[in-house]
Design a protein around this motif. Sequence first.
Motif, PDB file in Angstrom:
ATOM      1  N   ALA A  33       0.837  -1.195   0.000  1.00  0.00           N
ATOM      2  CA  ALA A  33       0.000   0.000   0.000  1.00  0.00           C
ATOM      3  C   ALA A  33       0.867   1.239   0.000  1.00  0.00           C
ATOM      4  O   ALA A  33       1.966   1.242   0.580  1.00  0.00           O
ATOM      5  N   LYS A  34       0.362   2.267  -0.652  1.00  0.00           N
ATOM      6  CA  LYS A  34       0.980   3.588  -0.594  1.00  0.00           C
ATOM      7  C   LYS A  34       0.117   4.419   0.352  1.00  0.00           C
ATOM      8  O   LYS A  34      -1.097   4.550   0.145  1.00  0.00           O
ATOM      9  N   LEU A  35       0.745   4.936   1.385  1.00  0.00           N
ATOM     10  CA  LEU A  35       0.021   5.691   2.402  1.00  0.00           C
ATOM     11  C   LEU A  35       0.526   7.123   2.414  1.00  0.00           C
ATOM     12  O   LEU A  35       1.720   7.369   2.278  1.00  0.00           O
ATOM     13  N   GLU A  36      -0.406   8.056   2.596  1.00  0.00           N
ATOM     14  CA  GLU A  36      -0.039   9.465   2.678  1.00  0.00           C
ATOM     15  C   GLU A  36      -1.129  10.190   3.451  1.00  0.00           C
ATOM     16  O   GLU A  36      -2.315  10.043   3.141  1.00  0.00           O
ATOM     17  N   GLY A  37      -0.739  10.951   4.470  1.00  0.00           N
ATOM     18  CA  GLY A  37      -1.707  11.655   5.302  1.00  0.00           C
ATOM     19  C   GLY A  37      -2.236  10.766   6.407  1.00  0.00           C
ATOM     20  O   GLY A  37      -1.619   9.764   6.776  1.00  0.00           O
ATOM     21  N   GLU A  38      -3.400  11.148   6.940  1.00  0.00           N
ATOM     22  CA  GLU A  38      -4.001  10.421   8.065  1.00  0.00           C
ATOM     23  C   GLU A  38      -5.071   9.457   7.577  1.00  0.00           C
ATOM     24  O   GLU A  38      -5.814   9.761   6.648  1.00  0.00           O
ATOM     25  N   PHE A  39      -5.147   8.306   8.239  1.00  0.00           N
ATOM     26  CA  PHE A  39      -6.225   7.367   7.981  1.00  0.00           C
ATOM     27  C   PHE A  39      -7.267   7.546   9.078  1.00  0.00           C
ATOM     28  O   PHE A  39      -7.251   8.541   9.796  1.00  0.00           O
ATOM     29  N   VAL A  40      -8.178   6.613   9.228  1.00  0.00           N
ATOM     30  CA  VAL A  40      -9.229   6.703  10.243  1.00  0.00           C
ATOM     31  C   VAL A  40      -8.864   5.850  11.458  1.00  0.00           C
ATOM     32  O   VAL A  40      -8.142   4.851  11.345  1.00  0.00           O
ATOM     33  N   TRP A  41      -9.368   6.259  12.625  1.00  0.00           N
ATOM     34  CA  TRP A  41      -9.228   5.432  13.820  1.00  0.00           C
ATOM     35  C   TRP A  41     -10.049   4.168  13.630  1.00  0.00           C
ATOM     36  O   TRP A  41     -11.209   4.232  13.194  1.00  0.00           O
ATOM     37  N   HIS A  42      -9.450   3.023  13.942  1.00  0.00           N
ATOM     38  CA  HIS A  42     -10.153   1.748  13.810  1.00  0.00           C
ATOM     39  C   HIS A  42      -9.391   0.672  14.582  1.00  0.00           C
ATOM     40  O   HIS A  42      -8.277   0.882  15.040  1.00  0.00           O
ATOM     41  N   SER A  43     -10.031  -0.481  14.698  1.00  0.00           N
ATOM     42  CA  SER A  43      -9.341  -1.659  15.235  1.00  0.00           C
ATOM     43  C   SER A  43      -9.801  -2.867  14.432  1.00  0.00           C
ATOM     44  O   SER A  43     -10.762  -2.801  13.669  1.00  0.00           O
ATOM     45  N   HIS A  44      -9.091  -3.939  14.618  1.00  0.00           N
ATOM     46  CA  HIS A  44      -9.445  -5.223  14.013  1.00  0.00           C
ATOM     47  C   HIS A  44      -9.644  -6.177  15.192  1.00  0.00           C
ATOM     48  O   HIS A  44      -8.663  -6.725  15.717  1.00  0.00           O
ATOM     49  N   PRO A  45     -10.889  -6.354  15.638  1.00  0.00           N
ATOM     50  CA  PRO A  45     -11.146  -7.118  16.864  1.00  0.00           C
ATOM     51  C   PRO A  45     -10.572  -8.533  16.887  1.00  0.00           C
ATOM     52  O   PRO A  45     -10.201  -9.031  17.940  1.00  0.00           O
ATOM     53  N   GLU A  46     -10.477  -9.165  15.714  1.00  0.00           N
ATOM     54  CA  GLU A  46     -10.033 -10.562  15.657  1.00  0.00           C
ATOM     55  C   GLU A  46      -8.689 -10.752  14.971  1.00  0.00           C
ATOM     56  O   GLU A  46      -8.293 -11.893  14.738  1.00  0.00           O
ATOM     57  N   ALA A  47      -7.987  -9.657  14.634  1.00  0.00           N
ATOM     58  CA  ALA A  47      -6.792  -9.826  13.802  1.00  0.00           C
ATOM     59  C   ALA A  47      -5.654  -8.901  14.212  1.00  0.00           C
ATOM     60  O   ALA A  47      -5.856  -7.696  14.385  1.00  0.00           O
ATOM     61  N   ASP A  48      -4.460  -9.483  14.349  1.00  0.00           N
ATOM     62  CA  ASP A  48      -3.246  -8.675  14.455  1.00  0.00           C
ATOM     63  C   ASP A  48      -2.976  -8.105  13.062  1.00  0.00           C
ATOM     64  O   ASP A  48      -3.363  -8.699  12.051  1.00  0.00           O
ATOM     65  N   GLU A  49      -2.281  -6.954  13.015  1.00  0.00           N
ATOM     66  CA  GLU A  49      -1.965  -6.336  11.721  1.00  0.00           C
ATOM     67  C   GLU A  49      -0.510  -5.896  11.731  1.00  0.00           C
ATOM     68  O   GLU A  49      -0.094  -5.127  12.595  1.00  0.00           O
ATOM     69  N   LEU A  50       0.253  -6.395  10.749  1.00  0.00           N
ATOM     70  CA  LEU A  50       1.663  -6.051  10.634  1.00  0.00           C
ATOM     71  C   LEU A  50       1.842  -4.934   9.611  1.00  0.00           C
ATOM     72  O   LEU A  50       1.283  -5.011   8.513  1.00  0.00           O
ATOM     73  N   PHE A  51       2.595  -3.907   9.988  1.00  0.00           N
ATOM     74  CA  PHE A  51       2.996  -2.816   9.094  1.00  0.00           C
ATOM     75  C   PHE A  51       4.510  -2.891   8.933  1.00  0.00           C
ATOM     76  O   PHE A  51       5.242  -2.807   9.923  1.00  0.00           O
ATOM     77  N   TRP A  52       4.987  -3.031   7.699  1.00  0.00           N
ATOM     78  CA  TRP A  52       6.426  -3.081   7.402  1.00  0.00           C
ATOM     79  C   TRP A  52       6.721  -1.959   6.415  1.00  0.00           C
ATOM     80  O   TRP A  52       6.260  -1.993   5.272  1.00  0.00           O
ATOM     81  N   VAL A  53       7.451  -0.949   6.861  1.00  0.00           N
ATOM     82  CA  VAL A  53       7.744   0.214   6.025  1.00  0.00           C
ATOM     83  C   VAL A  53       8.926  -0.116   5.114  1.00  0.00           C
ATOM     84  O   VAL A  53      10.024  -0.398   5.590  1.00  0.00           O
ATOM     85  N   ILE A  54       8.674  -0.076   3.830  1.00  0.00           N
ATOM     86  CA  ILE A  54       9.719  -0.319   2.842  1.00  0.00           C
ATOM     87  C   ILE A  54      10.430   0.989   2.519  1.00  0.00           C
ATOM     88  O   ILE A  54      11.650   1.050   2.411  1.00  0.00           O
ATOM     89  N   ASP A  55       9.649   2.068   2.375  1.00  0.00           N
ATOM     90  CA  ASP A  55      10.219   3.375   2.067  1.00  0.00           C
ATOM     91  C   ASP A  55       9.341   4.453   2.687  1.00  0.00           C
ATOM     92  O   ASP A  55       8.117   4.411   2.534  1.00  0.00           O
ATOM     93  N   LEU A  75       9.359  -2.649  11.078  1.00  0.00           N
ATOM     94  CA  LEU A  75       8.000  -3.158  11.099  1.00  0.00           C
ATOM     95  C   LEU A  75       7.474  -3.173  12.512  1.00  0.00           C
ATOM     96  O   LEU A  75       8.240  -3.156  13.475  1.00  0.00           O
ATOM     97  N   GLY A  76       6.166  -3.166  12.606  1.00  0.00           N
ATOM     98  CA  GLY A  76       5.498  -3.234  13.897  1.00  0.00           C
ATOM     99  C   GLY A  76       4.188  -3.974  13.745  1.00  0.00           C
ATOM    100  O   GLY A  76       3.602  -4.013  12.651  1.00  0.00           O
ATOM    101  N   VAL A  77       3.736  -4.578  14.836  1.00  0.00           N
ATOM    102  CA  VAL A  77       2.493  -5.333  14.830  1.00  0.00           C
ATOM    103  C   VAL A  77       1.515  -4.685  15.802  1.00  0.00           C
ATOM    104  O   VAL A  77       1.825  -4.497  16.979  1.00  0.00           O
ATOM    105  N   VAL A  78       0.339  -4.324  15.283  1.00  0.00           N
ATOM    106  CA  VAL A  78      -0.746  -3.822  16.122  1.00  0.00           C
ATOM    107  C   VAL A  78      -1.564  -5.042  16.542  1.00  0.00           C
ATOM    108  O   VAL A  78      -2.101  -5.750  15.689  1.00  0.00           O
TER     109      VAL A  78
END
Length: 122
Positions: A33-55, A75-78
């Motif tokens: 994914a390409k991310l820029e700016g702010e996203f929305v507040w949310h959670s994933h009640p049943e799922a961990d989510e890994l973010f790995w920044v490539i650039d 990288l980090g895991v929520v």
Amino acid sequence: MDTVDLEDAFAAFEERWAPRLVASLNGQELKVAKLEGEFVWHSHPEADELFWVIDGDLTIELRDEPDEHLSDGELGVVPAGVEHRPVADGLAEVVLFEPAGTENTGDAEGTGRTSEVQRLED
């Protein structure tokens, strides 16, 4: 065996906050994914989510904990159920790893930011 060149994967699309599926394994999905700016507040009640920044740089704001800052190669895991909001100051190219079918907006409804995941075209 399927192989993915991440540089080519990121070059294949321009949309922000619109993850592209690049691989599936054991009930999990690997997305870019390409991310820029702010996203929305949310959670994933049943799922961990890994973010790995490539650039780029990405901050994961956490509702009840200190923010986490990730840069190139980090990288980090929520954990499941933790309310969070990704924020990218500038463009960030990120790999996401999460259970198949996980919506990008999690439990947040009516935000207009939910994106159906598209498979990255070969």
